[in-house]
Scaffold this motif. Structure first.
Motif, PDB file in Angstrom:
ATOM      1  N   VAL A  49     -43.283   0.677 -81.059  1.00 38.44           N
ATOM      2  CA  VAL A  49     -44.337   0.938 -80.070  1.00 38.44           C
ATOM      3  C   VAL A  49     -45.731   0.713 -80.649  1.00 38.44           C
ATOM      4  CG1 VAL A  49     -45.386   2.714 -78.638  1.00 38.44           C
ATOM      5  CG2 VAL A  49     -42.906   2.454 -78.677  1.00 38.44           C
ATOM      6  N   PRO A  50     -46.111   1.305 -81.797  1.00 40.92           N
ATOM      7  CA  PRO A  50     -47.471   1.059 -82.311  1.00 40.92           C
ATOM      8  C   PRO A  50     -47.706  -0.377 -82.753  1.00 40.92           C
ATOM      9  CG  PRO A  50     -46.187   2.298 -83.909  1.00 40.92           C
ATOM     10  CD  PRO A  50     -45.375   2.267 -82.649  1.00 40.92           C
ATOM     11  N   VAL A  51     -46.629  -1.150 -83.000  1.00 39.36           N
ATOM     12  CA  VAL A  51     -46.794  -2.549 -83.388  1.00 39.36           C
ATOM     13  C   VAL A  51     -47.066  -3.430 -82.171  1.00 39.36           C
ATOM     14  CG1 VAL A  51     -45.656  -4.526 -84.461  1.00 39.36           C
ATOM     15  CG2 VAL A  51     -45.366  -2.250 -85.431  1.00 39.36           C
ATOM     16  N   LEU A  52     -46.321  -3.192 -81.092  1.00 35.87           N
ATOM     17  CA  LEU A  52     -46.442  -4.038 -79.912  1.00 35.87           C
ATOM     18  C   LEU A  52     -47.537  -3.598 -78.949  1.00 35.87           C
ATOM     19  CD1 LEU A  52     -42.722  -4.775 -78.967  1.00 35.87           C
ATOM     20  CD2 LEU A  52     -44.334  -6.199 -80.236  1.00 35.87           C
ATOM     21  N   PHE A  53     -47.970  -2.339 -79.037  1.00 33.43           N
ATOM     22  CA  PHE A  53     -48.957  -1.862 -78.071  1.00 33.43           C
ATOM     23  C   PHE A  53     -50.277  -2.631 -78.141  1.00 33.43           C
ATOM     24  CE2 PHE A  53     -52.468   0.918 -76.825  1.00 33.43           C
ATOM     25  CZ  PHE A  53     -52.116   1.165 -75.502  1.00 33.43           C
ATOM     26  N   PRO A  54     -50.835  -2.920 -79.328  1.00 36.60           N
ATOM     27  CA  PRO A  54     -52.085  -3.711 -79.326  1.00 36.60           C
ATOM     28  C   PRO A  54     -51.925  -5.079 -78.681  1.00 36.60           C
ATOM     29  CG  PRO A  54     -51.729  -2.674 -81.460  1.00 36.60           C
ATOM     30  CD  PRO A  54     -50.473  -2.483 -80.685  1.00 36.60           C
TER      31      PRO A  54
END
Length: 302
Positions: A49-54
């Motif tokens: 999630v924190p990798v793909l969110f940006p």
């Protein structure tokens, strides 16, 4: 005949089924194994999630209106498709021209580094010459020199040749690189030496052997090197900034920096430009990630 004798006559290799295990396609699973796999996938999903969110927010923000981007709490999805950000970014700076410059620069550098790396790796693996180990060590030692340390000498040299603000000035310092040679050398070392000797005995030349036999069998390594070089070249900022003067020769990364002047009023312009810039590299990673893994692990095991 008693039941004991019947049971005693059963094959010695037979085993009573374990009620805690079930067999499916020859593999045994138990409850602990299934729970472990579920927990592993949940943990990987949470880390994803924190990798793909940006990346998601870049594309989502490019379609948002200014009031949606400045709302509190932050809005995570656009209420509709608003192309105003994209049109505004294209009108603010010549992004299409800069996009073309980046594609030309990255394409020339990628093709050139693949060619020079393949030829150099072939020489280090298949050509026997005295001092090859020393030459290869010196070749790899160039990787320890920061690229920024060579920018000023390269700039003075190319400017003296009258190549500043040209495509030649953009690509000349990067036509060869030791990292691609190292990866392809590791891949070529896996090729059976006997097949090379047989091809040479049949009269096959070096270039024909390289082009018709070795390179087709080294596609994963070539693809990995090509993708790495393209992404690195596409994201270059400092060298294009100092070697170019006009907006007609500047690359996309410089254009994105120019959009920051309107960031306070409309950050959607910057997000729209960033969405345009990430499309090529994102497509390469999505469709070529298996080649990256196979290419980077080439030569790891014998």
């Amino acid at each position: 005949m008693s039941a004991a004798s019947v049971l005693g006559s059963a094959p010695s290799g037979a085993r009573n089924p374990d009620p805690r295990r079930t067999t499916r396609t020859g593999r045994r699973y138990d409850l602990g194994h299934v729970l472990g796999r579920v927990l592993l996938y949940l943990m990987l999903a949470a880390l994803l999630v924190p990798v793909l969110f940006p990346v998601y927010y870049v594309f989502a923000g490019a379609l948002m209106e200014p009031r949606e981007l400045s709302s509190f709490p932050p809005q995570l999805a656009p209420t509709g498709l608003h192309p105003d950000n994209l049109l505004g970014a294209l009108n603010a700076v010549p992004l299409l021209r800069m996009y073309t410059n980046s594609l030309v620069m990255a394409g020339i550098i990628t093709v050139s580094q693949l060619l020079t790396s393949a030829l150099a790796a072939y020489a280090f693996v298949f050509l026997r010459f005295r001092g090859s180990a020393v030459v290869f060590a010196l070749f790899l030692s160039t990787l320890m020199i920061p690229g920024e340390a060579t920018f000023i000498p390269n700039y003075l040299t190319l400017s003296g040749w009258g190549l500043s603000n040209t495509y030649a000035g953009l690509v000349l310092p990067f036509l060869a690189y030791a990292f691609g040679t190292f990866l392809l050398r590791q891949s070529f070392r896996q090729f059976p030496r006997e097949l090379y000797d047989a091809a040479r005995m049949d009269g096959m030349g070096h270039l024909r052997f390289l082009w018709t036999i070795l390179l087709p069998l080294s596609k994963p390594a070539l693809t990995a090197v090509g993708m790495y070089v393209f992404i690195t070249s596409w994201n270059m900022y400092f060298w294009p900034l100092i070697i170019t003067r006009s907006t007609e020769m500047q690359t996309l990364q410089i254009g994105l920096n120019s959009l920051k002047t309107g960031e306070a009023a409309n950050p959607g312009l910057l997000l729209a430009g960033a969405a345009l810039s990430v499309i090529p590299t994102l497509a390469l990673v999505i469709f070529g990630q298996r080649f990256i893994v196979r290419g980077l692990t080439a030569g790891a095991v014998k």
